[in-house]
Write an enzyme that holds these catalytic residues in place. Structure first.
Site, short mmCIF file in Angstrom:
data_model
loop_
_atom_site.label_atom_id
_atom_site.label_comp_id
_atom_site.label_asym_id
_atom_site.label_seq_id
_atom_site.Cartn_x
_atom_site.Cartn_y
_atom_site.Cartn_z
CG HIS A 33 0.04 0.12 -0.22
ND1 HIS A 33 -1.01 -0.72 0.06
CD2 HIS A 33 0.86 0.06 0.87
CE1 HIS A 33 -0.85 -1.25 1.26
NE2 HIS A 33 0.28 -0.81 1.77
CE1 TYR A 34 -3.61 1.39 -7.56
CE2 TYR A 34 -1.95 0.45 -9.03
CZ TYR A 34 -3.27 0.57 -8.63
OH TYR A 34 -4.24 -0.11 -9.29
CD GLU A 85 -1.35 3.75 0.04
OE1 GLU A 85 -1.33 3.82 -1.21
OE2 GLU A 85 -2.08 2.96 0.67
ZN ZN Z 1 -2.74 -0.88 -1.07
#
Ligand code: ZN
Length: 246
Positions: free
Chosen positions: A28-29, A93
């Site tokens: 993810h970011y 993340e």
């Molecule tokens: Zn995400």
């Protein structure tokens, strides 16, 4: 390999019910202005979201949830027919303001850390290379992370995930509104690779979203939802290599 990290425990997790070991690595970011803001949210009980790790732009790794537990990062998602993606994935993340707050290139130090951490996770749980994917891959139309600037090729060159080069053939481009067996074949190929799509034969909104997600990962220079000849060639090449990658 052991990757050094800083503990920032999150209360947002539960058991991986029905899943022995995770078999997806989901990237993810953060989509927030700063790393501190993102870590605060991922560790806030009221937010009810988390990930296993956050990687800052300078390569610092924060650990929130032990890998044996289920972190809450995927939401409504599907990949290769599975829908409880949180139960079967490890989530990372990656700090970046994202498309909302100023999407920018991922620094080398950050990507080096993602690669080291990701390789260790893949090795620990024997995650198949085709399951090293982004949030947009499992939630097309809803998520655009980690986005078209994310260096998937660099990860693949370092042994993390799949990347192919393919030259465009003579296939006619398929776009929104198209109907027929070629559209059904395209949808079937996308579903074969893992995307959540049915082979209806109608190039509907969902198909546009899935083609965009595919392009964001595998044909990053042009993300427009049109399955042009190059997009189709890359998809075929990916399916062709599945036999020889884990
Ligand atoms: Zn995400």
């Amino acid at each position: 390999m052991q990757v050094k990290h800083i503990e920032r425990p999150s209360p947002n997790f539960d058991e991986r019910t029905g899943v022995d070991v995770p078999d997806i690595l989901l990237l993810h970011y953060t989509g927030m202005r700063t790393c501190a803001e993102a870590v605060a949210r991922l560790t806030d009980a009221a937010a009810r979201v988390s990930a296993h790790y956050t990687v800052d732009e300078d390569g610092t790794v924060y650990a929130h949830v032990p890998e044996r537990l289920r972190a809450w990062h995927a939401g409504v998602s599907s990949w290769r027919g599975a829908t409880d993606i949180n139960a079967r994935s490890v989530g990372i993340e990656i700090v970046n303001p994202g498309h909302e707050f100023g999407y920018r290139a991922f620094p080398d130090a950050q990507i080096d850390a993602v690669i080291a951490l990701g390789r260790a996770i893949v090795a620990r749980h024997r995650v198949p290379q085709r399951n090293v994917i982004g949030h947009s891959d499992v939630a097309p139309g809803r998520k655009t992370e980690p986005g078209e600037l994310f260096p998937w090729k660099r990860l693949a060159d370092a042994g993390l995930g799949i990347w192919v080069e393919a030259r465009a053939g003579s296939e006619a481009p398929l776009a929104g509104g198209a109907m027929g067996p070629q559209v059904a074949a395209l949808q079937a190929a996308l579903a074969d690779y893992g995307y959540g799509i049915d082979a209806t034969g109608a190039f509907d909104e969902r198909t546009v979203a899935v083609v965009e997600a595919f392009q964001r990962h595998f044909r990053q220079r042009q993300v427009d939802g049109v399955a042009d000849a190059e997009t189709q060639a890359i998809l075929q090449a990916l399916i062709a290599v599945l036999d020889r990658v884990a």
